[in-house]
Design a protein around this motif. Structure first.
Motif, mmCIF file in Angstrom:
data_model
loop_
_atom_site.group_PDB
_atom_site.id
_atom_site.type_symbol
_atom_site.label_atom_id
_atom_site.label_comp_id
_atom_site.label_asym_id
_atom_site.label_seq_id
_atom_site.Cartn_x
_atom_site.Cartn_y
_atom_site.Cartn_z
ATOM 1 N N ILE A 3 5.223 41.750 -51.382
ATOM 2 C CA ILE A 3 3.942 41.062 -51.573
ATOM 3 C C ILE A 3 3.406 40.591 -50.234
ATOM 4 C CG2 ILE A 3 4.600 40.320 -53.894
ATOM 5 C CD1 ILE A 3 4.142 37.522 -51.533
ATOM 6 N N ASP A 4 2.072 40.526 -50.149
ATOM 7 C CA ASP A 4 1.437 40.013 -48.940
ATOM 8 C C ASP A 4 0.084 39.419 -49.301
ATOM 9 O OD1 ASP A 4 2.185 40.451 -45.793
ATOM 10 O OD2 ASP A 4 0.019 40.203 -46.071
ATOM 11 N N LEU A 5 -0.397 38.542 -48.441
ATOM 12 C CA LEU A 5 -1.676 37.864 -48.638
ATOM 13 C C LEU A 5 -2.857 38.733 -48.214
ATOM 14 C CD1 LEU A 5 -2.714 34.933 -49.399
ATOM 15 C CD2 LEU A 5 -2.601 34.415 -46.950
ATOM 16 N N THR A 6 -2.579 39.801 -47.442
ATOM 17 C CA THR A 6 -3.633 40.569 -46.779
ATOM 18 C C THR A 6 -3.581 42.037 -47.188
ATOM 19 O OG1 THR A 6 -3.411 39.044 -44.909
ATOM 20 C CG2 THR A 6 -4.648 41.068 -44.521
ATOM 21 N N GLU A 7 -4.740 42.598 -47.484
ATOM 22 C CA GLU A 7 -4.797 43.965 -48.000
ATOM 23 C C GLU A 7 -4.505 45.027 -46.945
ATOM 24 O OE1 GLU A 7 -8.504 44.535 -49.970
ATOM 25 O OE2 GLU A 7 -8.056 43.140 -51.595
ATOM 26 N N ALA A 8 -4.959 44.813 -45.701
ATOM 27 C CA ALA A 8 -4.862 45.873 -44.685
ATOM 28 C C ALA A 8 -3.419 46.321 -44.427
ATOM 29 C CB ALA A 8 -5.539 45.429 -43.393
ATOM 30 N N PRO A 9 -2.472 45.406 -44.180
ATOM 31 C CA PRO A 9 -1.103 45.884 -43.984
ATOM 32 C C PRO A 9 -0.487 46.476 -45.246
ATOM 33 C CG PRO A 9 -1.178 43.479 -43.952
ATOM 34 C CD PRO A 9 -2.587 43.956 -43.930
ATOM 35 N N LEU A 10 -0.890 45.988 -46.426
ATOM 36 C CA LEU A 10 -0.375 46.568 -47.670
ATOM 37 C C LEU A 10 -0.812 48.023 -47.819
ATOM 38 C CD1 LEU A 10 -0.795 43.689 -50.292
ATOM 39 C CD2 LEU A 10 1.337 44.554 -49.305
ATOM 40 N N ALA A 11 -2.011 48.350 -47.358
ATOM 41 C CA ALA A 11 -2.480 49.743 -47.418
ATOM 42 C C ALA A 11 -1.599 50.639 -46.544
ATOM 43 C CB ALA A 11 -3.939 49.821 -46.978
ATOM 44 N N ILE A 12 -1.203 50.113 -45.362
ATOM 45 C CA ILE A 12 -0.296 50.862 -44.489
ATOM 46 C C ILE A 12 1.066 51.022 -45.166
ATOM 47 C CG2 ILE A 12 0.948 50.782 -42.289
ATOM 48 C CD1 ILE A 12 -1.529 49.290 -41.136
ATOM 49 N N ALA A 13 1.546 49.942 -45.776
ATOM 50 C CA ALA A 13 2.845 49.987 -46.456
ATOM 51 C C ALA A 13 2.839 51.005 -47.588
ATOM 52 C CB ALA A 13 3.188 48.595 -47.008
ATOM 53 N N GLU A 14 1.777 51.022 -48.377
ATOM 54 C CA GLU A 14 1.687 51.952 -49.506
ATOM 55 C C GLU A 14 1.621 53.396 -49.021
ATOM 56 O OE1 GLU A 14 1.311 53.727 -53.261
ATOM 57 O OE2 GLU A 14 2.251 51.871 -52.543
ATOM 58 N N GLN A 15 0.917 53.619 -47.940
ATOM 59 C CA GLN A 15 0.839 54.975 -47.371
ATOM 60 C C GLN A 15 2.227 55.453 -46.944
ATOM 61 O OE1 GLN A 15 -1.595 55.270 -43.802
ATOM 62 N NE2 GLN A 15 -2.292 57.301 -44.396
ATOM 63 N N THR A 16 2.997 54.540 -46.323
ATOM 64 C CA THR A 16 4.360 54.900 -45.909
ATOM 65 C C THR A 16 5.246 55.146 -47.120
ATOM 66 O OG1 THR A 16 4.065 53.481 -43.967
ATOM 67 C CG2 THR A 16 6.297 54.211 -44.457
ATOM 68 N N ARG A 17 5.114 54.307 -48.146
ATOM 69 C CA ARG A 17 5.904 54.507 -49.372
ATOM 70 C C ARG A 17 5.655 55.887 -49.952
ATOM 71 N NH1 ARG A 17 5.633 55.127 -54.484
ATOM 72 N NH2 ARG A 17 3.355 55.052 -54.477
ATOM 73 N N GLN A 18 4.398 56.257 -50.021
ATOM 74 C CA GLN A 18 4.060 57.571 -50.585
ATOM 75 C C GLN A 18 4.606 58.699 -49.717
ATOM 76 O OE1 GLN A 18 -0.112 57.965 -51.575
ATOM 77 N NE2 GLN A 18 -0.189 55.953 -52.570
ATOM 78 N N SER A 19 4.503 58.538 -48.406
ATOM 79 C CA SER A 19 4.972 59.604 -47.513
ATOM 80 C C SER A 19 6.482 59.783 -47.606
ATOM 81 C CB SER A 19 4.560 59.309 -46.072
ATOM 82 O OG SER A 19 5.318 58.236 -45.531
ATOM 83 N N ARG A 20 7.213 58.713 -47.953
ATOM 84 C CA ARG A 20 8.674 58.800 -48.083
ATOM 85 C C ARG A 20 9.102 59.114 -49.518
ATOM 86 N NH1 ARG A 20 11.102 53.900 -44.245
ATOM 87 N NH2 ARG A 20 9.683 54.232 -42.492
ATOM 88 N N GLY A 21 8.152 59.178 -50.430
ATOM 89 C CA GLY A 21 8.458 59.545 -51.811
ATOM 90 C C GLY A 21 9.308 58.540 -52.552
ATOM 91 N N LEU A 22 9.147 57.271 -52.254
ATOM 92 C CA LEU A 22 9.960 56.235 -52.890
ATOM 93 C C LEU A 22 9.297 55.749 -54.167
ATOM 94 C CD1 LEU A 22 10.858 54.234 -49.663
ATOM 95 C CD2 LEU A 22 12.460 55.549 -51.061
ATOM 96 N N THR A 23 10.020 55.848 -55.272
ATOM 97 C CA THR A 23 9.470 55.425 -56.569
ATOM 98 C C THR A 23 10.058 54.086 -57.033
ATOM 99 O OG1 THR A 23 11.166 56.701 -57.726
ATOM 100 C CG2 THR A 23 9.063 57.810 -57.302
ATOM 101 N N ASN A 24 10.999 53.543 -56.288
ATOM 102 C CA ASN A 24 11.655 52.279 -56.650
ATOM 103 C C ASN A 24 11.075 51.111 -55.848
ATOM 104 O OD1 ASN A 24 12.765 53.482 -54.329
ATOM 105 N ND2 ASN A 24 14.673 52.328 -54.519
ATOM 106 N N LEU A 25 9.820 51.228 -55.462
ATOM 107 C CA LEU A 25 9.169 50.227 -54.619
ATOM 108 C C LEU A 25 7.694 50.152 -54.974
ATOM 109 C CD1 LEU A 25 8.789 48.453 -52.035
ATOM 110 C CD2 LEU A 25 8.717 50.583 -50.717
ATOM 111 N N ARG A 26 7.183 48.914 -55.082
ATOM 112 C CA ARG A 26 5.737 48.739 -55.249
ATOM 113 C C ARG A 26 5.278 47.558 -54.414
ATOM 114 N NH1 ARG A 26 4.516 44.595 -59.025
ATOM 115 N NH2 ARG A 26 6.319 43.938 -60.278
ATOM 116 N N PHE A 27 4.015 47.597 -54.038
ATOM 117 C CA PHE A 27 3.416 46.540 -53.241
ATOM 118 C C PHE A 27 2.282 45.898 -54.016
ATOM 119 C CE2 PHE A 27 5.124 49.513 -50.040
ATOM 120 C CZ PHE A 27 5.946 48.633 -49.334
#
Length: 263
Positions: free
Chosen positions: A74-98
């Motif tokens: 979790i985070d207070l700010t959308e911009a870093p979460l967008a980066i985090a989600e992009q990395t999650r998708q690129s690594r194919g991780l399904t056991n993680l959500r932001f």
């Protein structure tokens, strides 16, 4: 006159929107060996429920997910979460959500997680005890809460000197705590510290200022404070010159506490 909590949260959102890409690219933050040090300190079991508070670009959450845990960041700010989600998708991780959330009011029930972690975030919080209490609330009994953060001198004047130049460089910085203050905070929140280790980050002053997009006039004030620290040993950050560039050391600590059944 001090700002209200909502004002400070607006500052945090502004700064971490502004700094999101630079922060995510910072090798001191992204260092995999340091991330694994945090994971190994916690020693999670596969399928442990892990919450990463103030996840930023998600490096800690990603490391725990790759260790087989079920992770929420979790985070207070959308911009870093967008980066985090992009990395999650690129690594194919399904056991993680932001998700977007406020660390002072975590949107989870009591004892929802086995492990609750936060890295390099509490020095941006106006009310670290409220954040720690929330982290403890959502952690199960006998679960672990782990904090890694900047720490300052036990001597108040020296601590204040470092916090002054940290705040000038980045207005979202509220106050880094001493190790004894962290120990007291864990105890106040019903968490018994089981592990404590210290380390440091070597910062190059000019890159550190550039990462925060510090305005030129303010950056000059910061340089002057660090130069005076170099001459007179005012904070314990031990500024030094290497290959013509000024550096200093930010001390860090990693604390791991277990939630006790204290009424």
């Amino acid at each position: 006159m001090s700002s209200s909590p909502s004002d400070h949260k607006a500052v945090v959102r502004h700064e971490f929107t502004h700094q999101a890409a630079a922060y995510a690219a910072n090798p001191l933050v992204a260092d995999r060996s340091q991330l694994m040090r945090l994971v190994q300190a916690v020693r999670p079991r596969p399928q442990d429920r892990v919450l990463d508070v103030a996840t930023g670009p998600g490096f800690v959450a990603l490391a725990f997910a790759e260790a087989g845990c079920e992770v929420v960041g979790i985070d207070l700010t959308e911009a870093p979460l967008a980066i985090a989600e992009q990395t999650r998708q690129s690594r194919g991780l399904t056991n993680l959500r932001f998700q977007l959330a406020d660390a002072e009011q975590l949107p989870f029930g009591e004892e929802a997680f086995d492990v609750v972690v936060s890295r390099f975030a509490l020095h941006h919080c106006e009310n670290p005890q409220r954040v720690m209490a929330e982290m403890g609330r959502v952690c199960r009994l006998q679960g672990l809460v782990a904090i890694e953060d900047l720490v300052v001198s036990e001597y108040p004047e020296r601590a204040a000197y470092q916090n002054r130049f940290e705040q000038l460089r980045d207005p979202s910085h509220t106050r880094a705590l001493s190790i004894s203050a962290f120990l007291a905070l864990f105890t106040a929140c019903g968490l018994e510290v089981e592990q404590l280790s210290a380390d440091h980050l070597d910062q190059t002053v000019e890159q550190w200022l550039a990462n925060a997009h510090t305005p030129d006039d303010v950056a000059q004030q910061v340089r002057t404070l660090i130069e005076q620290d170099h001459l007179h040993d005012l904070s314990g950050t031990h500024p030094f010159i290497h290959q013509g560039a000024m550096h200093f050391r930010q001390r860090t600590a990693l604390l791991v506490g277990r939630k006790l059944a204290i009424s």
